[in-house]
Write an enzyme that holds these catalytic residues in place. Structure first.
Site, PDB file in Angstrom:
ATOM      1  N   ASP A  90       0.060   5.072   0.860  1.00 29.05           N
ATOM      2  CA  ASP A  90      -0.187   5.940   1.392  1.00 29.05           C
ATOM      3  C   ASP A  90      -0.545   5.092   3.372  1.00 29.05           C
ATOM      4  O   ASP A  90      -0.734   4.561   3.916  1.00 29.05           O
ATOM      5  CB  ASP A  90      -1.795   6.904   2.305  1.00 29.05           C
ATOM      6  CG  ASP A  90      -1.169   7.439   0.483  1.00 29.05           C
ATOM      7  OD1 ASP A  90      -1.392   8.737   0.265  1.00 29.05           O
ATOM      8  OD2 ASP A  90      -2.438   7.267  -0.335  1.00 29.05           O
ATOM      9  N   ASP A 113       1.142  -1.388  -0.202  1.00 28.92           N
ATOM     10  CA  ASP A 113      -0.150   0.081   0.159  1.00 28.92           C
ATOM     11  C   ASP A 113       1.439   1.047   0.172  1.00 28.92           C
ATOM     12  O   ASP A 113       2.171   1.270   0.185  1.00 28.92           O
ATOM     13  CB  ASP A 113      -0.563  -0.551   1.209  1.00 28.92           C
ATOM     14  CG  ASP A 113      -1.363   1.277   1.244  1.00 28.92           C
ATOM     15  OD1 ASP A 113      -2.452   1.610   0.368  1.00 28.92           O
ATOM     16  OD2 ASP A 113      -1.823   1.895   2.355  1.00 28.92           O
TER      17      ASP A 113
END
Length: 309
Positions: free
Chosen positions: A27, A25
């Site tokens: 953020d 991922d």
């Protein structure tokens, strides 16, 4: 069964040694706002040197793929290809290309609740958008993405299109909110999608995590074995659930949204799909397990442009 164990020492070396690659991922994992997580760029370089392929999965629909690649480069992440970046915008464009109803010579248009980055990604995939210059084709899909200018008028128009039972309703993701650097929150796409679903009485198709569709997009472009992939994320209800649904080994990093206490609470409650196999304080902790690894075969080159007709 996932037990939320700290990943270090011999276990870390074994997990990385057997891995074909890593899905990250973005953020809360690689960066928070404009601040990179210390050691993140170096980790990606070390993974490349060890022959571990890296792919990136994000529910952020605000940027088109080229713009997202520029963000990586600006923050100091070098040597990445745009084709390795899978955002919910990329996956939404692909799903709409595959499933937009209507005859091939008049596929209709997409009504978009979202920003210019999402619109650019759709246009790059050859899709027509409601409001674009030229003929005004029938709207055959409503797409809900992150829209900072969401309004009652937009909601009303979306519901008007969705009165047609053949009009698709698609959402980029269901993230209900996003953290801001000052500790506050901003509504996420999931909140907007819930409003459209409630007002229209329709259920959205969701392309972003934790939907397995995002992993399907990856497997269309790269030869990956989920049993040999790590999913590294910061959000239990999104990243970790996605990893479990797709058959990957899951790693929670504590530099983002979810806490170790939340993971342990899910473990105690028996909600094992929300419990990571492992956790680390930061993805920089993974570098300890990379010493002496020999490069395995890399992924083949992706399909041209990342899109399939």
């Amino acid at each position: 069964m996932a037990r939320c164990e700290r990943l270090r020492g011999a276990a870390l070396r074994d997990v990385l040694g057997q891995a074909q690659g890593v899905l990250f991922d973005c953020d809360g994992v690689l960066w928070n706002g404009e601040r990179i997580v210390p050691g993140a760029p170096e980790l990606l370089q070390r993974l490349a040197q060890a022959g571990k392929a890296t792919l990136f999965v994000s529910n952020n629909s605000r940027r088109a793929r080229p713009e997202l690649a520029l963000r990586f480069a600006r923050l100091g992440f070098t040597g990445l290809r745009a084709e390795e970046l899978f955002s919910s915008a990329v996956c939404a464009a692909r799903l709409l290309r595959q499933r937009l109803p209507g005859p091939p010579d008049a596929p209709g248009a997409v009504f978009v609740l979202g920003g210019e980055g999402l619109r650019a990604e759709l246009r790059a995939a050859g899709l027509r958008l409601a409001g674009d210059p030229g003929d005004d084709p029938r709207v055959r899909a409503v797409l809900v993405g992150y829209d900072e200018h969401f309004s009652f008028a937009k909601l009303t128009e979306a519901c008007a299109h969705l009165r047609d039972p053949d009009c698709l309703l698609v959402a980029t993701d269901r993230d209900p909110w996003h953290p801001l650097t000052d500790g506050s929150r901003t509504p996420g796409t999931g909140s907007l999608a819930a409003a459209v679903e409630t007002a229209s009485g329709r259920q959205a198709l969701v392309v972003g995590k934790p939907s397995p569709y995002m992993f399907q997009c990856i497997t269309e472009d790269f030869s990956v074995d989920p049993a040999r992939m790590l999913m590294v994320g910061d959000r239990l209800e999104t990243d970790i659930l996605f990893g479990h649904r797709c058959g990957m080994t899951t790693v929670l990093t504590l530099t983002g949204v979810s806490s170790l206490e939340e993971a342990q609470a899910y473990l105690a409650a028996g909600q094992h799909d929300l419990v990571p196999h492992y956790y680390v304080e930061s993805i920089a902790d993974l570098m300890e397990g990379l010493g002496g690894l020999s490069p395995p075969p890399q992924f083949p080159d992706p399909v041209d442009g990342g899109y399939r007709p």
